[in-house]
Design a protein around this motif. Sequence first.
Motif, PDB file in Angstrom:
ATOM      1  N   ASP A 166       5.395  -1.746   6.467  1.00  0.00           N
ATOM      2  CA  ASP A 166       6.767  -1.893   6.970  1.00  0.00           C
ATOM      3  C   ASP A 166       7.767  -1.145   6.108  1.00  0.00           C
ATOM      4  OD1 ASP A 166       5.670  -3.508   8.852  1.00  0.00           O
ATOM      5  OD2 ASP A 166       6.422  -5.393   8.010  1.00  0.00           O
ATOM      6  N   GLN A 167       7.572  -1.192   4.784  1.00  0.00           N
ATOM      7  CA  GLN A 167       8.647  -0.688   3.909  1.00  0.00           C
ATOM      8  C   GLN A 167       8.368   0.637   3.224  1.00  0.00           C
ATOM      9  OE1 GLN A 167      10.253  -3.618   1.328  1.00  0.00           O
ATOM     10  NE2 GLN A 167      10.752  -4.981   3.009  1.00  0.00           N
ATOM     11  N   TYR A 168       7.081   1.000   3.054  1.00  0.00           N
ATOM     12  CA  TYR A 168       6.807   2.221   2.293  1.00  0.00           C
ATOM     13  C   TYR A 168       5.884   3.177   3.029  1.00  0.00           C
ATOM     14  CZ  TYR A 168       8.324  -1.122  -1.239  1.00  0.00           C
ATOM     15  OH  TYR A 168       9.010  -2.076  -1.912  1.00  0.00           O
ATOM     16  N   ALA A 169       5.591   2.884   4.280  1.00  0.00           N
ATOM     17  CA  ALA A 169       4.555   3.644   4.992  1.00  0.00           C
ATOM     18  C   ALA A 169       4.857   5.138   5.092  1.00  0.00           C
ATOM     19  CB  ALA A 169       4.326   3.057   6.374  1.00  0.00           C
ATOM     20  N   GLN A 170       6.119   5.516   5.159  1.00  0.00           N
ATOM     21  CA  GLN A 170       6.440   6.932   5.298  1.00  0.00           C
ATOM     22  C   GLN A 170       6.021   7.744   4.068  1.00  0.00           C
ATOM     23  OE1 GLN A 170       9.704   5.257   6.705  1.00  0.00           O
ATOM     24  NE2 GLN A 170       8.621   5.402   8.647  1.00  0.00           N
ATOM     25  N   ASP A 171       6.138   7.115   2.931  1.00  0.00           N
ATOM     26  CA  ASP A 171       5.913   7.861   1.694  1.00  0.00           C
ATOM     27  C   ASP A 171       4.514   7.698   1.124  1.00  0.00           C
ATOM     28  OD1 ASP A 171       9.187   6.898   0.904  1.00  0.00           O
ATOM     29  OD2 ASP A 171       8.514   8.917   1.380  1.00  0.00           O
ATOM     30  N   VAL A 172       3.889   6.609   1.484  1.00  0.00           N
ATOM     31  CA  VAL A 172       2.663   6.240   0.797  1.00  0.00           C
ATOM     32  C   VAL A 172       1.448   6.488   1.705  1.00  0.00           C
ATOM     33  CG1 VAL A 172       2.035   3.831   1.255  1.00  0.00           C
ATOM     34  CG2 VAL A 172       2.456   4.562  -1.065  1.00  0.00           C
ATOM     35  N   GLN A 173       0.302   6.833   1.085  1.00  0.00           N
ATOM     36  CA  GLN A 173      -0.936   6.915   1.869  1.00  0.00           C
ATOM     37  C   GLN A 173      -1.668   5.600   1.686  1.00  0.00           C
ATOM     38  OE1 GLN A 173      -3.450  10.442   1.342  1.00  0.00           O
ATOM     39  NE2 GLN A 173      -1.884  11.199  -0.070  1.00  0.00           N
ATOM     40  N   LEU A 174      -1.647   4.789   2.721  1.00  0.00           N
ATOM     41  CA  LEU A 174      -2.241   3.458   2.599  1.00  0.00           C
ATOM     42  C   LEU A 174      -3.696   3.456   3.037  1.00  0.00           C
ATOM     43  CD1 LEU A 174      -1.794   0.415   2.023  1.00  0.00           C
ATOM     44  CD2 LEU A 174      -1.115   0.176   4.407  1.00  0.00           C
ATOM     45  N   GLN A 175      -4.542   2.920   2.160  1.00  0.00           N
ATOM     46  CA  GLN A 175      -5.956   2.727   2.498  1.00  0.00           C
ATOM     47  C   GLN A 175      -6.203   1.233   2.560  1.00  0.00           C
ATOM     48  OE1 GLN A 175      -9.001   4.695   0.594  1.00  0.00           O
ATOM     49  NE2 GLN A 175      -8.047   6.686   0.879  1.00  0.00           N
ATOM     50  N   GLU A 176      -6.843   0.796   3.622  1.00  0.00           N
ATOM     51  CA  GLU A 176      -7.125  -0.635   3.727  1.00  0.00           C
ATOM     52  C   GLU A 176      -8.628  -0.897   3.726  1.00  0.00           C
ATOM     53  OE1 GLU A 176      -4.773  -3.064   6.497  1.00  0.00           O
ATOM     54  OE2 GLU A 176      -3.586  -1.258   6.807  1.00  0.00           O
ATOM     55  N   PHE A 177      -9.035  -1.789   2.831  1.00  0.00           N
ATOM     56  CA  PHE A 177     -10.427  -2.222   2.776  1.00  0.00           C
ATOM     57  C   PHE A 177     -10.505  -3.694   3.180  1.00  0.00           C
ATOM     58  CE2 PHE A 177     -10.855   1.243  -0.593  1.00  0.00           C
ATOM     59  CZ  PHE A 177     -11.533   2.105   0.255  1.00  0.00           C
ATOM     60  N   ASP A 178     -11.739  -4.227   3.191  1.00  0.00           N
ATOM     61  CA  ASP A 178     -11.915  -5.633   3.575  1.00  0.00           C
ATOM     62  C   ASP A 178     -11.661  -6.590   2.424  1.00  0.00           C
ATOM     63  OD1 ASP A 178     -12.576  -4.972   6.121  1.00  0.00           O
ATOM     64  OD2 ASP A 178     -14.746  -5.041   5.805  1.00  0.00           O
ATOM     65  N   THR A 179     -11.848  -6.097   1.201  1.00  0.00           N
ATOM     66  CA  THR A 179     -11.713  -6.976   0.031  1.00  0.00           C
ATOM     67  C   THR A 179     -10.957  -6.244  -1.076  1.00  0.00           C
ATOM     68  OG1 THR A 179     -13.769  -6.154  -0.934  1.00  0.00           O
ATOM     69  CG2 THR A 179     -13.946  -8.126   0.450  1.00  0.00           C
ATOM     70  N   TYR A 180     -10.376  -7.048  -1.981  1.00  0.00           N
ATOM     71  CA  TYR A 180      -9.673  -6.448  -3.121  1.00  0.00           C
ATOM     72  C   TYR A 180     -10.648  -5.850  -4.129  1.00  0.00           C
ATOM     73  CZ  TYR A 180      -5.616  -8.549  -1.067  1.00  0.00           C
ATOM     74  OH  TYR A 180      -4.620  -8.857  -0.174  1.00  0.00           O
ATOM     75  N   SER A 181     -11.851  -6.416  -4.223  1.00  0.00           N
ATOM     76  CA  SER A 181     -12.806  -5.839  -5.175  1.00  0.00           C
ATOM     77  C   SER A 181     -13.160  -4.410  -4.767  1.00  0.00           C
ATOM     78  CB  SER A 181     -14.048  -6.715  -5.322  1.00  0.00           C
ATOM     79  OG  SER A 181     -14.593  -7.025  -4.071  1.00  0.00           O
ATOM     80  N   ALA A 182     -13.192  -4.132  -3.456  1.00  0.00           N
ATOM     81  CA  ALA A 182     -13.442  -2.758  -2.995  1.00  0.00           C
ATOM     82  C   ALA A 182     -12.276  -1.850  -3.396  1.00  0.00           C
ATOM     83  CB  ALA A 182     -13.645  -2.734  -1.486  1.00  0.00           C
ATOM     84  N   CYS A 183     -11.050  -2.360  -3.307  1.00  0.00           N
ATOM     85  CA  CYS A 183      -9.871  -1.596  -3.759  1.00  0.00           C
ATOM     86  C   CYS A 183      -9.956  -1.305  -5.260  1.00  0.00           C
ATOM     87  CB  CYS A 183      -8.592  -2.390  -3.504  1.00  0.00           C
ATOM     88  SG  CYS A 183      -7.959  -2.303  -1.822  1.00  0.00           S
ATOM     89  N   VAL A 184     -10.380  -2.312  -6.017  1.00  0.00           N
ATOM     90  CA  VAL A 184     -10.448  -2.150  -7.474  1.00  0.00           C
ATOM     91  C   VAL A 184     -11.487  -1.085  -7.833  1.00  0.00           C
ATOM     92  CG1 VAL A 184     -11.105  -3.332  -9.624  1.00  0.00           C
ATOM     93  CG2 VAL A 184      -9.535  -4.430  -8.018  1.00  0.00           C
ATOM     94  N   GLU A 185     -12.603  -1.056  -7.117  1.00  0.00           N
ATOM     95  CA  GLU A 185     -13.599  -0.005  -7.353  1.00  0.00           C
ATOM     96  C   GLU A 185     -13.004   1.369  -7.045  1.00  0.00           C
ATOM     97  OE1 GLU A 185     -16.366  -0.115  -9.130  1.00  0.00           O
ATOM     98  OE2 GLU A 185     -15.551  -2.136  -9.325  1.00  0.00           O
ATOM     99  N   ALA A 186     -12.246   1.451  -5.956  1.00  0.00           N
ATOM    100  CA  ALA A 186     -11.606   2.726  -5.583  1.00  0.00           C
ATOM    101  C   ALA A 186     -10.615   3.168  -6.661  1.00  0.00           C
ATOM    102  CB  ALA A 186     -10.910   2.590  -4.231  1.00  0.00           C
TER     103      ALA A 186
END
Length: 277
Positions: A166-186
Amino acid sequence: MRITRTARVGVAALALAFAATACGGDEATSASSSAESGKLTVGIKFDQPGLGLRTPDGSFSGFDVEVAKYVAGKLGVTPENITFKESPSAQRETLIENGEVDYIVATYSITDARKEKVDFAGPYFVAGQSLLVADGNTDITGPESLSGGKRLCSVSGSTPAQKVKDQYAQDVQLQEFDTYSACVEALRNGAVDAVTTDDIILAGYAAQYPGELKVVGEPFTEERYGIGLAKGDDETRTKINDAIDAMIEDGSWQKAFEDTVGPSGYPLPAQPTVDRY
Ligand code: GLU
């Protein structure tokens, strides 16, 4: 003969269908009736250190786990009779609606959108959204510094992902995973520049990788953690609210926090006030 049997089966199936409709009608599935049978199935996270974590030996640890057990105790169910079920962010409402869990204690923010599908006891904790970056990172200091195409990871179906969209989508490249541990590995392998979710969750990961990851900036939302349960199950909601009040009152809430989240260095916050809406 064959026709008769088919007809009989048909009538039985119809009766069953009626019974199912009667059960699934306005009468909500009650976690209290599960508790009366002596067993509960409780949704938690399995990969969030300090909050909801399945350890290699198959046991469970974390603040949410302690809250889940305390509440179960007040409903008359001992810890051995709780089955913990992994409840990823995007699946929580569905797990409750389908009756696959009796209640969920999984860093689950109370929101109006979710309240259309499930009810919440609590809050039992108030956190705030923040950012996790590599320890050596100096250019990301808060949500505004994500502009310019920074790669940000969050989890689908979570409030932080929605906020960023909603607030930063224009500027940011958002990647969505199923879990936060997957984000932390990334984040650890350099595939993303930052991970966003609640500060208390990020503090657990930062503590897991000291000198490698750090939480930056001030929290920029308020996340009121509730215990999710079937919509309309007011009887259980009242009992769970009473249990949260008791847990705070008798010192178990603070002890559970100090034993689980405390080691990450996340400071003990003010005790929340249960909202009996
Ligand atoms: N509290 C937020 C939420 O319920 C983020 C944490 C999570 O995804 O579990 O969406």
